[in-house]
Design an enzyme around this catalytic site. Structure first.
Site, mmCIF file in Angstrom:
data_model
loop_
_atom_site.group_PDB
_atom_site.id
_atom_site.type_symbol
_atom_site.label_atom_id
_atom_site.label_comp_id
_atom_site.label_asym_id
_atom_site.label_seq_id
_atom_site.Cartn_x
_atom_site.Cartn_y
_atom_site.Cartn_z
ATOM 1 N N ASN A 102 14.443 3.425 4.549
ATOM 2 C CA ASN A 102 13.424 2.473 4.988
ATOM 3 C C ASN A 102 12.404 3.202 5.856
ATOM 4 O O ASN A 102 12.727 4.211 6.480
ATOM 5 C CB ASN A 102 14.096 1.376 5.828
ATOM 6 C CG ASN A 102 13.110 0.354 6.360
ATOM 7 O OD1 ASN A 102 12.215 -0.112 5.637
ATOM 8 N ND2 ASN A 102 13.242 0.001 7.634
ATOM 9 N N HIS A 142 9.945 2.453 9.117
ATOM 10 C CA HIS A 142 9.652 1.496 10.182
ATOM 11 C C HIS A 142 8.398 1.972 10.915
ATOM 12 O O HIS A 142 8.296 3.152 11.263
ATOM 13 C CB HIS A 142 10.842 1.412 11.149
ATOM 14 C CG HIS A 142 10.643 0.353 12.185
ATOM 15 N ND1 HIS A 142 10.807 -0.981 11.915
ATOM 16 C CD2 HIS A 142 10.240 0.437 13.480
ATOM 17 C CE1 HIS A 142 10.524 -1.684 13.014
ATOM 18 N NE2 HIS A 142 10.183 -0.847 13.975
ATOM 19 N N ASP A 150 17.183 -1.662 11.187
ATOM 20 C CA ASP A 150 16.566 -0.515 11.869
ATOM 21 C C ASP A 150 17.532 0.371 12.651
ATOM 22 O O ASP A 150 17.145 1.017 13.619
ATOM 23 C CB ASP A 150 15.443 -0.989 12.828
ATOM 24 C CG ASP A 150 14.369 -1.767 12.087
ATOM 25 O OD1 ASP A 150 14.101 -1.424 10.924
ATOM 26 O OD2 ASP A 150 13.807 -2.693 12.671
ATOM 27 N N LEU A 178 11.305 -7.148 3.836
ATOM 28 C CA LEU A 178 11.682 -7.893 5.036
ATOM 29 C C LEU A 178 13.048 -8.583 4.985
ATOM 30 O O LEU A 178 13.495 -9.136 5.979
ATOM 31 C CB LEU A 178 10.597 -8.935 5.352
ATOM 32 C CG LEU A 178 9.228 -8.311 5.641
ATOM 33 C CD1 LEU A 178 8.210 -9.386 5.963
ATOM 34 C CD2 LEU A 178 9.303 -7.303 6.778
ATOM 35 N N SER A 206 0.839 -1.211 0.000
ATOM 36 C CA SER A 206 0.000 0.000 0.000
ATOM 37 C C SER A 206 0.871 1.256 0.000
ATOM 38 O O SER A 206 0.515 2.266 -0.606
ATOM 39 C CB SER A 206 -1.003 0.004 1.162
ATOM 40 O OG SER A 206 -0.366 0.147 2.395
ATOM 41 N N ASN A 207 2.018 1.195 0.664
ATOM 42 C CA ASN A 207 2.935 2.346 0.598
ATOM 43 C C ASN A 207 3.514 2.514 -0.801
ATOM 44 O O ASN A 207 3.703 3.628 -1.272
ATOM 45 C CB ASN A 207 4.076 2.202 1.616
ATOM 46 C CG ASN A 207 3.659 2.664 2.996
ATOM 47 O OD1 ASN A 207 3.596 3.860 3.265
ATOM 48 N ND2 ASN A 207 3.342 1.705 3.857
ATOM 49 N N GLU A 261 2.210 7.053 7.568
ATOM 50 C CA GLU A 261 3.077 6.619 6.458
ATOM 51 C C GLU A 261 2.633 7.249 5.147
ATOM 52 O O GLU A 261 3.454 7.776 4.387
ATOM 53 C CB GLU A 261 3.056 5.092 6.344
ATOM 54 C CG GLU A 261 3.658 4.417 7.550
ATOM 55 C CD GLU A 261 3.672 2.902 7.460
ATOM 56 O OE1 GLU A 261 4.533 2.302 8.117
ATOM 57 O OE2 GLU A 261 2.841 2.311 6.746
#
Ligand code: GRF
Length: 186
Positions: A101, A103, A144, A84, A13-14, A173
């Protein structure tokens, strides 16, 4: 015009939100999507968006095949949106400070291996946090832990379920990721 590749492992969706945001951009374009999952829903979205999407397995990321492909396509930078796999050294070296990225929590809390998707939101609720949010960061060799570029927060109510937190985080987001990408890679 700089060209970006978006890496995604899931629904995408992003990805869809980013691609739509830059549809008429004169500065950045997203000519291709890459996934490490053959069956990820992001491939369906890519079809709908009229953008080619490619599957590469873990080994192909690690042995440099993906890097070769990106260089061949003149890709300047990479956006991870729900991706991932760990980004291999060959890509980090070829794209220094050119990989970011998102998160779905306020790093450095609730990050690291295994902290993705609903696991993150469950951990936030279980810890009794009063807020969560998004962290957009550059990518390095540890999950991360790259430099934080941007954070935005949302409240977590005592009655919120992990799904409700996820939905608030998704709204952040969609609102912020494209504009942060624009500012960072312009
Ligand atoms: C997002 O919450 C993103 O922050 C995380 O994975 C999720 C991907 O969702 N890294 P989608 O595939 O973009 O719908």
């Amino acid at each position: 015009m700089k060209k970006g590749a978006i890496f995604a492992s899931g629904s995408g969706s992003n990805v869809e939100n980013i691609v739509r945001y830059f549809e008429n951009s004169k500065t950045l374009s997203f000519p291709l999507i890459i996934s490490n999952r053959k069956d990820a829903f992001v491939h369906e979205r890519a079809k709908k968006l009229n953008i080619p999407s490619y599957f590469f397995g873990k080994q192909q990321f690690e042995d440099g095949e993906v890097l070769e492909f990106l260089l061949h396509k003149d890709i300047d930078f990479i956006v991870l949106a729900g991706f991932l796999l760990k980004v291999p050294q060959n890509l980090l070296q070829a794209y220094p400070d050119r990989i970011i990225n998102i998160h779905p929590a306020l790093l450095p809390k609730f990050g690291g291996k295994g902290m993705y998707g609903h696991f993150v939101h469950e951990a936030v609720v279980d810890a009794g946090e009063t807020e969560s949010g998004i962290t957009i960061h550059s990518v390095n060799e540890n999950y991360d832990e790259g430099q934080i570029i941007f954070q935005a927060k949302c409240p977590v109510l005592p009655t919120d379920t992990p799904d409700e937190v996820a939905s608030k985080v998704h709204q952040l987001e969609y609102k912020y990721f494209p504009e942060v990408i624009e500012r960072f890679f312009y």
